[in-house]
Design a protein around this motif. Structure first.
Motif, PDB file in Angstrom:
ATOM      1  N   GLU A 248      -4.850  23.683 -22.653  1.00  9.18           N
ATOM      2  CA  GLU A 248      -5.286  22.333 -22.436  1.00  9.18           C
ATOM      3  C   GLU A 248      -4.591  21.319 -21.435  1.00  9.18           C
ATOM      4  N   LEU A 249      -3.191  21.496 -21.437  1.00  5.59           N
ATOM      5  CA  LEU A 249      -2.372  20.891 -20.342  1.00  5.59           C
ATOM      6  C   LEU A 249      -2.941  21.095 -19.111  1.00  5.59           C
ATOM      7  N   TYR A 250      -3.073  22.441 -18.826  1.00  9.49           N
ATOM      8  CA  TYR A 250      -3.927  22.727 -17.610  1.00  9.49           C
ATOM      9  C   TYR A 250      -5.117  21.995 -17.121  1.00  9.49           C
ATOM     10  N   VAL A 251      -6.029  22.033 -18.246  1.00  7.18           N
ATOM     11  CA  VAL A 251      -7.303  21.335 -18.007  1.00  7.18           C
ATOM     12  C   VAL A 251      -7.029  19.799 -17.816  1.00  7.18           C
ATOM     13  N   LEU A 252      -6.001  19.155 -18.749  1.00  5.28           N
ATOM     14  CA  LEU A 252      -5.800  17.849 -18.427  1.00  5.28           C
ATOM     15  C   LEU A 252      -5.214  17.536 -17.067  1.00  5.28           C
ATOM     16  N   LEU A 253      -4.244  18.224 -16.542  1.00  4.20           N
ATOM     17  CA  LEU A 253      -3.632  18.172 -15.172  1.00  4.20           C
ATOM     18  C   LEU A 253      -4.656  18.312 -14.121  1.00  4.20           C
ATOM     19  N   ALA A 254      -5.418  19.300 -14.184  1.00  5.21           N
ATOM     20  CA  ALA A 254      -6.326  19.385 -13.280  1.00  5.21           C
ATOM     21  C   ALA A 254      -7.322  18.280 -13.225  1.00  5.21           C
ATOM     22  N   SER A 255      -7.717  17.538 -14.198  1.00  2.00           N
ATOM     23  CA  SER A 255      -8.469  16.478 -14.147  1.00  2.00           C
ATOM     24  C   SER A 255      -7.820  15.337 -13.581  1.00  2.00           C
ATOM     25  N   LYS A 256      -6.421  15.210 -14.146  1.00  2.00           N
ATOM     26  CA  LYS A 256      -5.689  14.030 -13.294  1.00  2.00           C
ATOM     27  C   LYS A 256      -5.670  14.147 -12.001  1.00  2.00           C
ATOM     28  N   ARG A 257      -5.416  15.384 -11.584  1.00  5.49           N
ATOM     29  CA  ARG A 257      -5.090  15.758 -10.105  1.00  5.49           C
ATOM     30  C   ARG A 257      -6.475  14.975  -9.241  1.00  5.49           C
ATOM     31  N   GLU A 258      -7.687  15.100  -9.820  1.00  2.10           N
ATOM     32  CA  GLU A 258      -8.921  14.944  -9.238  1.00  2.10           C
ATOM     33  C   GLU A 258      -8.801  13.275  -9.288  1.00  2.10           C
ATOM     34  N   GLU A 259      -8.478  12.686 -10.393  1.00  5.97           N
ATOM     35  CA  GLU A 259      -8.532  11.011 -10.328  1.00  5.97           C
ATOM     36  C   GLU A 259      -7.554  10.461  -9.495  1.00  5.97           C
TER      37      GLU A 259
ATOM     38  N   ALA B  75      -6.296  11.707  -6.589  1.00  6.94           N
ATOM     39  CA  ALA B  75      -6.686  12.090  -5.273  1.00  6.94           C
ATOM     40  C   ALA B  75      -7.664  11.014  -4.942  1.00  6.94           C
ATOM     41  N   ILE B  76      -8.553  10.493  -5.987  1.00 10.59           N
ATOM     42  CA  ILE B  76      -9.679   9.423  -5.823  1.00 10.59           C
ATOM     43  C   ILE B  76      -8.951   8.038  -5.628  1.00 10.59           C
ATOM     44  N   SER B  77      -8.046   7.853  -6.476  1.00 12.44           N
ATOM     45  CA  SER B  77      -7.239   6.503  -6.201  1.00 12.44           C
ATOM     46  C   SER B  77      -6.600   6.441  -5.154  1.00 12.44           C
ATOM     47  N   LEU B  78      -5.940   7.520  -4.528  1.00  8.88           N
ATOM     48  CA  LEU B  78      -5.105   7.583  -3.393  1.00  8.88           C
ATOM     49  C   LEU B  78      -6.102   7.221  -2.078  1.00  8.88           C
ATOM     50  N   ALA B  79      -7.278   7.803  -2.277  1.00 10.37           N
ATOM     51  CA  ALA B  79      -8.192   7.345  -1.106  1.00 10.37           C
ATOM     52  C   ALA B  79      -8.839   5.959  -1.325  1.00 10.37           C
TER      53      ALA B  79
ATOM     54  N   ILE C 174       0.773  -1.335  -0.155  1.00  4.81           N
ATOM     55  CA  ILE C 174       0.168   0.067  -0.051  1.00  4.81           C
ATOM     56  C   ILE C 174       0.770   1.203   0.154  1.00  4.81           C
ATOM     57  N   GLU C 175       1.915   1.090   0.884  1.00  5.30           N
ATOM     58  CA  GLU C 175       2.859   2.478   1.008  1.00  5.30           C
ATOM     59  C   GLU C 175       3.402   2.715  -0.492  1.00  5.30           C
ATOM     60  N   ASP C 176       3.865   1.733  -1.241  1.00  3.83           N
ATOM     61  CA  ASP C 176       4.660   1.705  -2.488  1.00  3.83           C
ATOM     62  C   ASP C 176       3.672   2.173  -3.517  1.00  3.83           C
ATOM     63  N   LYS C 177       2.207   1.804  -3.381  1.00  3.77           N
ATOM     64  CA  LYS C 177       1.203   2.359  -4.414  1.00  3.77           C
ATOM     65  C   LYS C 177       0.965   3.748  -3.946  1.00  3.77           C
ATOM     66  N   ASN C 178       1.012   4.258  -2.814  1.00  2.00           N
ATOM     67  CA  ASN C 178       0.619   5.385  -2.278  1.00  2.00           C
ATOM     68  C   ASN C 178       1.798   6.256  -2.629  1.00  2.00           C
ATOM     69  N   LYS C 179       2.952   5.708  -2.471  1.00  2.80           N
ATOM     70  CA  LYS C 179       4.142   6.396  -2.876  1.00  2.80           C
ATOM     71  C   LYS C 179       4.057   6.914  -4.182  1.00  2.80           C
ATOM     72  N   THR C 180       3.707   6.125  -4.960  1.00  7.43           N
ATOM     73  CA  THR C 180       3.483   6.491  -6.589  1.00  7.43           C
ATOM     74  C   THR C 180       2.486   7.452  -6.821  1.00  7.43           C
ATOM     75  N   LEU C 181       1.252   7.193  -6.241  1.00  7.35           N
ATOM     76  CA  LEU C 181       0.352   8.157  -6.421  1.00  7.35           C
ATOM     77  C   LEU C 181       0.397   9.391  -5.813  1.00  7.35           C
ATOM     78  N   LEU C 182       1.232   9.301  -4.578  1.00 10.23           N
ATOM     79  CA  LEU C 182       1.492  10.868  -3.813  1.00 10.23           C
ATOM     80  C   LEU C 182       2.663  11.494  -4.768  1.00 10.23           C
ATOM     81  N   ASN C 183       3.501  10.811  -5.230  1.00 11.45           N
ATOM     82  CA  ASN C 183       4.464  11.366  -6.175  1.00 11.45           C
ATOM     83  C   ASN C 183       3.946  12.137  -7.367  1.00 11.45           C
ATOM     84  N   THR C 184       2.921  11.199  -7.839  1.00  8.38           N
ATOM     85  CA  THR C 184       2.133  11.801  -9.088  1.00  8.38           C
ATOM     86  C   THR C 184       1.383  13.099  -8.650  1.00  8.38           C
ATOM     87  N   LEU C 185       0.461  12.964  -7.579  1.00  2.46           N
ATOM     88  CA  LEU C 185       0.017  14.001  -7.308  1.00  2.46           C
ATOM     89  C   LEU C 185       0.787  15.355  -6.923  1.00  2.46           C
ATOM     90  N   ARG C 186       1.969  15.039  -6.409  1.00  4.42           N
ATOM     91  CA  ARG C 186       2.733  16.262  -6.171  1.00  4.42           C
ATOM     92  C   ARG C 186       3.526  16.702  -7.408  1.00  4.42           C
TER      93      ARG C 186
END
Length: 797
Positions: free
Chosen positions: A450-461, A463-467, A257-269
């Motif tokens: 467009e990249l701003y809109v894409l990253l904003a969408s991925k940030r939400e995704e 965050a959902i995966s991390l939870a 779980i930590e490894d997965k969260n580490k990847t997601l946290l790094n992605t979110l950061r």
């Protein structure tokens, strides 16, 4: 005719081979008590080990590992493939992770396994796991890189003894050579204990980790594509093993779980950082667009292009009109300055609309018309005409000046139009480049938006995966202990001890036999030399030299009688034989054999004399207890006569001894004296049998010097004393016929079962193979050893 001793005695190779196995068993029979004793000791050691060894239990569990690591997002998502990577792990990789030291170290920390409490028992000590009446709290360590232990005695429910005279209370800090500590009381303070003595062990984290990694086994349940792995370990404390495996599964799940969260946290950061960066970059692009428009004065390229084209056409038209007017002015200037046109009217209506100029030209033309009208009535010299000429000239000058001023104004207007025209045309030429730059800036603005809109969408995704992150493993079987100990295994332990009890003495016997360079068997002699074996003489138990007497029924006396009989087959057709007795070196029993073979021959009524020709080390007189007298050396030097040399042996009729006499400094030269031949001639006339006890042939040449006087040679080998390498010398002497009719006599054969022969202990033994004929011979008193006593328990007499 000399008949070989082997044929005379009826020995054949086939018969020898047929008893090899029997000889081997009998030869090693003496070791049987030691082997039995070794087996008993080994079995007792096995019993003690089973009695006092701590039982070892096996603890096992199983985990199901999954390869689905979607983390709640689409597997076809290129963004996730770029930032989260593939999470599929092969089974070998997962096994390596489970057995990794970092993961096991987390188990050590979670279960607090660094401190161990051992309750010392009367028979064996026991580790107190989760039921110790005390708990050690480390306040400070002097050296955290070492493991240590110290004894503790529980005096009562409130006090502990750390060393003789040092008593501390629970929760009271104390200091020793390892650091500062204190003990806390647990709820198990009143449980029953084997003793009140404890050993507290404090190990380093690395040491405990290494112990667990060494005891841990992880392997697939089935080879192939199975995702189930089995975890097992062997331990003396099964409850501790169960906790370790369960905690290991939990820590493995948490690490995933930590490894997965580490990847997601790094992605979110990363996404958040990029969004912040894009916000600034997007504002910069918009600012650049604004500044470019302001700087380039560009709002709408298409509209501005139309305006510039219209302005260029208009300025071109104005330039053309201005050029025409300038040319008209130049024409008027040339016209007025031409003298031919001095009194002609100036053309008007040429497109020049200048009121001042037109007024001057009108007045000028009017004066010209008046003058021309006056000239019709008067002459050119008329003052009026002269006055009019002056006025016309002045008007001409005014017109020229006005023409020049108008022309200058037209030139300025034309230059302004040209400048404006060039500016318009320059703007028209720069419009394509400005349009390109505007498109580039616009494209950058669009990409970043467009990249701003894409990253904003991925940030939400993300965050959902991390939870919603879950582990990809599942505990199939929680850890459980074996119902019975797997070690020590009673059956295997006893079998191993039995095998070791047999193997160890066999190895020792093999090494002993391998290192033994002494002759121990008849077979070794037969393989080492072709010389025949005439007889075998056993070990004398009473220590006397003379064992062959008329009334002796001892077995060794009978052996000398057998040797006497065998001599008859060697000494065929010899009426008065001379027997030479020698050996390889001192101590092999020449004198003993000489004395007793002489006594045995004397018992048959033959007058026998023994010559003490071992001049360097004579022993016969001393062994028989005869006083020293003049002997061979005295005879050779001429002091005595041959008739006075023989000395009768008391208690043995027909047996005489010729002493050696004083030991000379040159015994080898004395044996070459001619009087030796005279001595043998006298002895052969006087005695029926002459026995020569000579020096060892392996040391000196005395036997070789005396062999011409002998009819046969008895070469003495001593069992367990003569070295095997001497057989080569014996074989060389025999095959080279350096001694007459040489035969071997084996002396001092122990009744320990390690020697096998035909005359001795195989055939007759102490009564026909230990069990028969015990009434044929007189029993000898034997010195009984511990080995003999043990052997008597297993081997019947």
């Amino acid at each position: 005719m000399n008949i070989p001793a082997e044929e005379a005695l009826g020995f054949h190779d086939e018969e020898a081979k047929s008893i090899d196995l029997k000889d081997f068993l009998i030869r090693h029979l003496k070791y049987l008590p030691w082997i039995i004793l070794s087996v008993l000791v080994s079995l007792f050691i096995g019993y003690a080990q089973l009695r006092y060894a701590s039982p070892v239990f096996e603890v096992d569990s199983s985990l199901l590992t999954s390869t689905d690591n979607s983390q709640g997002t689409s597997s076809s998502d290129k963004f996730q493939e770029l930032f989260t990577g593939g999470n599929e792990q092969k089974i070998k990789d997962q096994i390596a992770i489970i057995q990794s030291r970092p993961l096991v170290r987390r188990v050590v920390r979670a279960l607090h396994l660094r401190t161990v409490y051992i309750n010392k028992g009367n028979i064996r000590s026991t580790e107190m796991y989760n039921n110790s009446p005390m708990e050690l709290e480390v306040l400070s360590l002097k050296d955290s890189s070492i493991s240590f232990s110290f004894p503790v005695s529980l005096l009562d429910s409130g006090r502990l003894s750390l060393a003789p005279g040092k008593v501390v209370h629970f929760y009271e800090p104390f200091e020793n050579e390892f650091g500062t500590f204190r003990f806390r009381k647990t709820r198990f303070i009143n449980i029953g204990l084997q003793t009140n003595e404890f050993i507290v062990q404090q190990s380093t984290e690395d040491d405990v980790t290494e112990d667990i990694v060494g005891a841990l086994t992880v392997k697939p349940v089935e080879e192939g594509n199975s995702n189930v792995v089995a975890l097992s370990m062997q331990t003396n404390v099964p409850e501790k093993g169960v906790d370790i495996l369960n905690q290991l599964a939990k820590e493995y799940e948490n690490s995933i779980i930590e490894d997965k969260n580490k990847t997601l946290l790094n992605t979110l950061r990363f996404i958040s950082d990029r969004l912040d960066s894009l916000t600034g970059e997007l504002g910069g692009v918009e600012g650049n667009l604004q500044r470019f428009r302001e700087k380039s004065n560009t709002i709408d390229v298409e509209s501005q292009s139309k305006t510039y084209f219209s302005g260029a056409e208009e300025t071109d038209k104005f330039l053309t009109d201005q050029e025409v007017k300038i040319k008209i002015l130049d024409y008027l200037d040339n016209y007025l300055q031409d003298t031919k046109n001095g009194f002609r009217p100036v053309p008007v209506n040429l497109g020049i609309i200048e009121p001042v100029l037109m007024g001057s030209i009108t007045e000028y033309n009017k004066m010209q018309l008046e003058r021309e009208s006056n000239l019709a009535t008067t002459s050119a010299q008329n003052p009026l005409i002269k006055s009019m000429d002056i006025t016309i000239g002045r008007l001409r000058e005014d017109i020229l000046e006005t023409l020049h001023n108008v022309r200058a104004s037209y030139i300025i207007a034309r230059d302004n139009l040209l400048k404006k025209n060039r500016e318009i045309r320059s703007e028209l030429l720069s419009l394509p480049g400005k349009s390109k730059q505007l498109l580039e800036i616009g494209r950058q603005q669009k990409i970043k938006e467009e990249l701003y809109v894409l990253l904003a969408s991925k940030r939400e995704e993300t965050a959902i995966s991390l939870a919603s992150t879950i582990s990809n493993i599942r505990v199939v079987e929680p850890a459980r202990r074996s119902a019975v100990p797997i070690k020590p295994n009673h059956r295997n332990t006893y079998l191993l001890c039995l095998f070791a009890g047999l193997l160890v003495p066999v190895i020792i016997i093999f090494i002993f036999e391998l290192l033994n360079d002494k002759i121990t068997t008849r077979t070794e002699i037969e393989r080492g030399t072709a010389a025949p074996i005439l007889g075998e003489i056993g070990h004398s138990m009473d220590g006397k030299v003379m064992v062959t007497t008329s009334n002796s029924r001892k077995f060794i006396a009978e052996q000398f009688r057998i040797l006497r009989t065998n001599l008859q087959y060697v000494l065929t057709k010899v009426d008065k034989p001379t027997i030479l007795i020698t050996s390889s070196f001192s101590g092999e029993g020449k004198s003993f054999i000489s004395t007793n073979i002489g006594a045995s021959l004397a018992l048959t009524g033959k007058k026998t004399v023994i010559l003490e020709f071992d001049i360097r080390k004579p022993k016969i007189i001393e062994g028989l207890g005869i006083n020293k007298s003049k002997g061979i050396t005295n005879y050779i030097v001429g002091n005595v006569k041959a008739e006075s040399l023989p000395v009768p042996v008391e208690g043995s009729d027909n047996l005489y001894v010729v002493p050696c006499g004083p030991i000379p400094p040159n015994p080898a030269e004395l044996l070459l004296d001619p009087k030796i031949e005279e001595l043998f001639a006298y002895l052969k006339r006087t005695f029926d049998v002459v026995i020569i006890d000579t020096a060892p042939v392996g040391l000196v040449s005395d036997a070789m010097v005396l062999c011409p006087y002998a009819d046969t040679t008895l070469y003495i080998l001593r069992h367990g004393y003569t070295r095997k390498k001497q057989l080569r010398l014996i074989d060389e002497i025999y095959t080279g016929k350096r001694l007459p009719r040489m035969a071997i006599v084996i002396n001092d054969i122990e009744v320990a079962g390690d020697y096998s022969g035909y005359y001795g202990y195989n055939s007759y033994g102490y009564g026909y193979g230990f069990a028969y004929g015990e009434h044929y011979f007189e029993k000898e008193k034997r010195r009984k050893s511990i080995l003999s006593s043990i052997r008597d328990l297993f081997i019947p007499k």
